[in-house]
Design a protein around this motif. Sequence first.
Motif, PDB file in Angstrom:
ATOM      1  N   ALA A 134     -67.437 -23.306  21.698  1.00  0.00           N
ATOM      2  CA  ALA A 134     -66.120 -22.786  21.313  1.00  0.00           C
ATOM      3  C   ALA A 134     -65.687 -21.700  22.291  1.00  0.00           C
ATOM      4  O   ALA A 134     -66.467 -21.288  23.163  1.00  0.00           O
ATOM      5  N   ASP A 135     -64.458 -21.232  22.136  1.00  0.00           N
ATOM      6  CA  ASP A 135     -63.962 -20.061  22.861  1.00  0.00           C
ATOM      7  C   ASP A 135     -64.191 -20.163  24.375  1.00  0.00           C
ATOM      8  O   ASP A 135     -64.756 -19.253  24.995  1.00  0.00           O
ATOM      9  N   PRO A 136     -63.757 -21.247  25.019  1.00  0.00           N
ATOM     10  CA  PRO A 136     -64.115 -21.449  26.423  1.00  0.00           C
ATOM     11  C   PRO A 136     -63.363 -20.529  27.385  1.00  0.00           C
ATOM     12  O   PRO A 136     -62.135 -20.549  27.453  1.00  0.00           O
ATOM     13  N   ALA A 156     -72.009 -17.456  13.285  1.00  0.00           N
ATOM     14  CA  ALA A 156     -73.287 -16.725  13.298  1.00  0.00           C
ATOM     15  C   ALA A 156     -74.055 -16.915  14.615  1.00  0.00           C
ATOM     16  O   ALA A 156     -75.282 -16.911  14.638  1.00  0.00           O
ATOM     17  N   MET A 157     -73.330 -17.048  15.685  1.00  0.00           N
ATOM     18  CA  MET A 157     -73.942 -17.442  16.962  1.00  0.00           C
ATOM     19  C   MET A 157     -75.007 -16.458  17.475  1.00  0.00           C
ATOM     20  O   MET A 157     -74.871 -15.257  17.313  1.00  0.00           O
ATOM     21  N   GLU A 158     -76.010 -17.051  18.145  1.00  0.00           N
ATOM     22  CA  GLU A 158     -77.177 -16.247  18.563  1.00  0.00           C
ATOM     23  C   GLU A 158     -77.450 -16.270  20.065  1.00  0.00           C
ATOM     24  O   GLU A 158     -78.330 -15.571  20.548  1.00  0.00           O
ATOM     25  N   MET A 215     -72.770 -13.371  18.251  1.00  0.00           N
ATOM     26  CA  MET A 215     -72.346 -13.380  19.664  1.00  0.00           C
ATOM     27  C   MET A 215     -71.087 -14.252  19.749  1.00  0.00           C
ATOM     28  O   MET A 215     -71.166 -15.467  19.778  1.00  0.00           O
ATOM     29  N   TRP A 216     -69.945 -13.594  19.770  1.00  0.00           N
ATOM     30  CA  TRP A 216     -68.662 -14.302  19.725  1.00  0.00           C
ATOM     31  C   TRP A 216     -68.119 -14.532  21.145  1.00  0.00           C
ATOM     32  O   TRP A 216     -68.863 -14.454  22.114  1.00  0.00           O
ATOM     33  N   ALA A 217     -66.823 -14.770  21.240  1.00  0.00           N
ATOM     34  CA  ALA A 217     -66.222 -15.284  22.490  1.00  0.00           C
ATOM     35  C   ALA A 217     -66.490 -14.419  23.724  1.00  0.00           C
ATOM     36  O   ALA A 217     -66.100 -13.256  23.760  1.00  0.00           O
ATOM     37  N   PRO A 218     -67.119 -15.017  24.754  1.00  0.00           N
ATOM     38  CA  PRO A 218     -67.461 -14.246  25.952  1.00  0.00           C
ATOM     39  C   PRO A 218     -66.501 -14.491  27.122  1.00  0.00           C
ATOM     40  O   PRO A 218     -65.580 -15.315  27.030  1.00  0.00           O
ATOM     41  N   ILE A 267     -63.519  -7.435  19.557  1.00  0.00           N
ATOM     42  CA  ILE A 267     -64.092  -8.704  20.052  1.00  0.00           C
ATOM     43  C   ILE A 267     -63.293  -9.283  21.218  1.00  0.00           C
ATOM     44  O   ILE A 267     -62.311  -8.725  21.655  1.00  0.00           O
ATOM     45  N   ASP A 268     -63.742 -10.438  21.666  1.00  0.00           N
ATOM     46  CA  ASP A 268     -62.996 -11.319  22.580  1.00  0.00           C
ATOM     47  C   ASP A 268     -62.649 -10.680  23.925  1.00  0.00           C
ATOM     48  O   ASP A 268     -61.464 -10.602  24.319  1.00  0.00           O
ATOM     49  N   PRO A 269     -63.655 -10.252  24.702  1.00  0.00           N
ATOM     50  CA  PRO A 269     -63.374  -9.726  26.033  1.00  0.00           C
ATOM     51  C   PRO A 269     -62.831 -10.810  26.959  1.00  0.00           C
ATOM     52  O   PRO A 269     -63.250 -11.965  26.890  1.00  0.00           O
ATOM     53  N   PHE A 329     -53.250 -11.754  17.587  1.00  0.00           N
ATOM     54  CA  PHE A 329     -54.311 -11.755  16.577  1.00  0.00           C
ATOM     55  C   PHE A 329     -55.676 -11.596  17.245  1.00  0.00           C
ATOM     56  O   PHE A 329     -56.461 -10.731  16.881  1.00  0.00           O
ATOM     57  N   GLU A 330     -55.979 -12.472  18.238  1.00  0.00           N
ATOM     58  CA  GLU A 330     -57.277 -12.407  18.937  1.00  0.00           C
ATOM     59  C   GLU A 330     -57.199 -13.261  20.191  1.00  0.00           C
ATOM     60  O   GLU A 330     -56.179 -13.876  20.487  1.00  0.00           O
ATOM     61  N   GLY A 331     -58.293 -13.297  20.951  1.00  0.00           N
ATOM     62  CA  GLY A 331     -58.398 -14.203  22.095  1.00  0.00           C
ATOM     63  C   GLY A 331     -57.447 -13.912  23.242  1.00  0.00           C
ATOM     64  O   GLY A 331     -56.767 -14.815  23.721  1.00  0.00           O
ATOM     65  N   TRP A 385     -59.733 -23.603  11.888  1.00  0.00           N
ATOM     66  CA  TRP A 385     -58.907 -22.417  11.648  1.00  0.00           C
ATOM     67  C   TRP A 385     -58.570 -21.709  12.952  1.00  0.00           C
ATOM     68  O   TRP A 385     -57.453 -21.266  13.164  1.00  0.00           O
ATOM     69  N   THR A 386     -59.562 -21.578  13.837  1.00  0.00           N
ATOM     70  CA  THR A 386     -59.354 -20.776  15.041  1.00  0.00           C
ATOM     71  C   THR A 386     -58.708 -21.598  16.148  1.00  0.00           C
ATOM     72  O   THR A 386     -58.881 -22.810  16.237  1.00  0.00           O
ATOM     73  N   ASN A 387     -57.980 -20.898  16.991  1.00  0.00           N
ATOM     74  CA  ASN A 387     -57.444 -21.489  18.208  1.00  0.00           C
ATOM     75  C   ASN A 387     -57.755 -20.468  19.300  1.00  0.00           C
ATOM     76  O   ASN A 387     -57.433 -19.280  19.149  1.00  0.00           O
ATOM     77  N   HIS A 388     -58.408 -20.896  20.359  1.00  0.00           N
ATOM     78  CA  HIS A 388     -58.877 -19.937  21.371  1.00  0.00           C
ATOM     79  C   HIS A 388     -58.899 -20.661  22.711  1.00  0.00           C
ATOM     80  O   HIS A 388     -59.359 -21.793  22.802  1.00  0.00           O
ATOM     81  N   HIS A 389     -58.473 -20.002  23.756  1.00  0.00           N
ATOM     82  CA  HIS A 389     -58.228 -20.706  25.023  1.00  0.00           C
ATOM     83  C   HIS A 389     -58.590 -19.863  26.247  1.00  0.00           C
ATOM     84  O   HIS A 389     -58.859 -18.659  26.143  1.00  0.00           O
ATOM     85  N   LEU A 448     -67.878 -25.229  13.558  1.00  0.00           N
ATOM     86  CA  LEU A 448     -68.633 -26.107  14.466  1.00  0.00           C
ATOM     87  C   LEU A 448     -67.630 -26.808  15.372  1.00  0.00           C
ATOM     88  O   LEU A 448     -67.082 -27.849  15.051  1.00  0.00           O
ATOM     89  N   ARG A 449     -67.401 -26.173  16.526  1.00  0.00           N
ATOM     90  CA  ARG A 449     -66.288 -26.550  17.394  1.00  0.00           C
ATOM     91  C   ARG A 449     -66.765 -27.153  18.708  1.00  0.00           C
ATOM     92  O   ARG A 449     -67.965 -27.187  18.993  1.00  0.00           O
ATOM     93  N   CYS A 450     -65.835 -27.673  19.484  1.00  0.00           N
ATOM     94  CA  CYS A 450     -66.180 -28.258  20.780  1.00  0.00           C
ATOM     95  C   CYS A 450     -65.093 -27.892  21.778  1.00  0.00           C
ATOM     96  O   CYS A 450     -63.908 -27.860  21.454  1.00  0.00           O
TER      97      CYS A 450
HETATM   98  O1  FUB Z   1     -65.933 -17.731  17.823  1.00  0.00           O
HETATM   99  C1  FUB Z   1     -65.863 -16.607  16.983  1.00  0.00           C
HETATM  100  C2  FUB Z   1     -64.468 -16.089  16.934  1.00  0.00           C
HETATM  101  O2  FUB Z   1     -63.592 -17.126  16.495  1.00  0.00           O
HETATM  102  C3  FUB Z   1     -63.892 -15.705  18.276  1.00  0.00           C
HETATM  103  O3  FUB Z   1     -64.344 -14.484  18.743  1.00  0.00           O
HETATM  104  C4  FUB Z   1     -62.449 -15.769  17.953  1.00  0.00           C
HETATM  105  O4  FUB Z   1     -61.596 -15.718  19.051  1.00  0.00           O
HETATM  106  C5  FUB Z   1     -62.375 -17.076  17.210  1.00  0.00           C
HETATM  107  O5  FUB Z   1     -62.321 -18.171  18.067  1.00  0.00           O
END
Ligand code: FUB
Length: 355
Positions: free
Chosen positions: A46-48, A79-81, A114-117, A166-168, A253-255, A302-306, A331-333
């Motif tokens: 996710a969050d590419p 809950a990414m690790e 460990m969220w979007a890098p 989040i979301d650097p 909102f984010e991303g 729910w999420t949209n991230h680009h 559980l995204r791709c």
């Molecule tokens: O992947 C976890 C969180 O969901 C990200 O940090 C957000 O941008 C959303 O995609």
Amino acid sequence: MTTNIQADTDSAESLSHAETIQKKDLQRANSLQEKSKPLVEHIYTADPSAHVFDGKIYVYPSHDIETDNAINDNGDHFAMEDYHVLSLDSNDFSATDHGVALSIDDVPWASKQMWAPDAAHKDGTYYFYFPARDKDGIFRIGAASSTSPIGPFKAEPDYIQGTFSIDPAVFEDDDGSHYLYFGGLWGGQLQNWNNGQFNKEDKYPNNDQPALPAKVAKLSANMIELDEEVKDVVIIDEHGEPVTVGDNNRRFFEGPWVHKNNGVYYFSYSTGDTHKIAYATGNSPYGPFTYQGVILNPVLGWTNHHSITLFEGKWYLFYHDSSLSRGKTHLRCVKMTELIHDEDGAIKTIDAYEK
Ligand code: FUB
């Protein structure tokens, strides 16, 4: 949690926003015809964040995993690790997974999620930026480095001082300066910060007040510290007024992500509970940015991230959806598709599915 946004909750069953969307998605997933296929299918991603380093595309995604955590509006189900890095073949964009590039076990300050890098390159060193909760449960942004774009990355002992949420996303300007953007609402905790202080209570201004902004700061020459105090990234409307809290079709909102096309800075982001990737333009990396429109309509999940990157003269949009898991929101791709700027610089809106 307290939110003043009432979109898409299923109050009859007291479902969270995320559960309400997932309930619909599990029903519609099989009938959607996706225009792009996942870059990889052996793991959930996710969050590419995509970058071209040394003439090759590298994708820095989150690594989604199964969990028993509740699907709630705090994002506990994310809950990414660890992180994997993908590289793309320059001819057919087929992806190679280079394995674990950084694990939470190797980050002294982090506890979970460990969220979007994102990543950056300077003088032969590759820098990796990632959010995670610290030992007090507060999201911070960490830095790690490697001599290779695929890692493994060695984490700094502590998070980047002055960062939170989040979301650097790191943008390199033409003069070689790097800017770190970050921020996210709800589970991303942006609403918990005021004047550098963390408050446990969620605090949103009234709906007619300026929206809570993403943050930006120039990175120091060493790439692992901020060079200045963080500043607000203000999005303004067609009248030059800040987009408001209640304008959840347009507010940040984010991303966050920044790219530069023909000298114009494009600030793009997720609108969160309205599920779009939107963009705004300006003439400085700090903004203000004037709202322009939608880049990507809502996707499955729910999420949209680009992210957006230029490769061999064409712009590409990297995004994710939940098609690989048939609608499970956590559980995204990751996927990619071409992105077109019109002659006047406007970005053509993308639909991820056939009509
Ligand atoms: O992947 C976890 C969180 O969901 C990200 O940090 C957000 O941008 C959303 O995609």
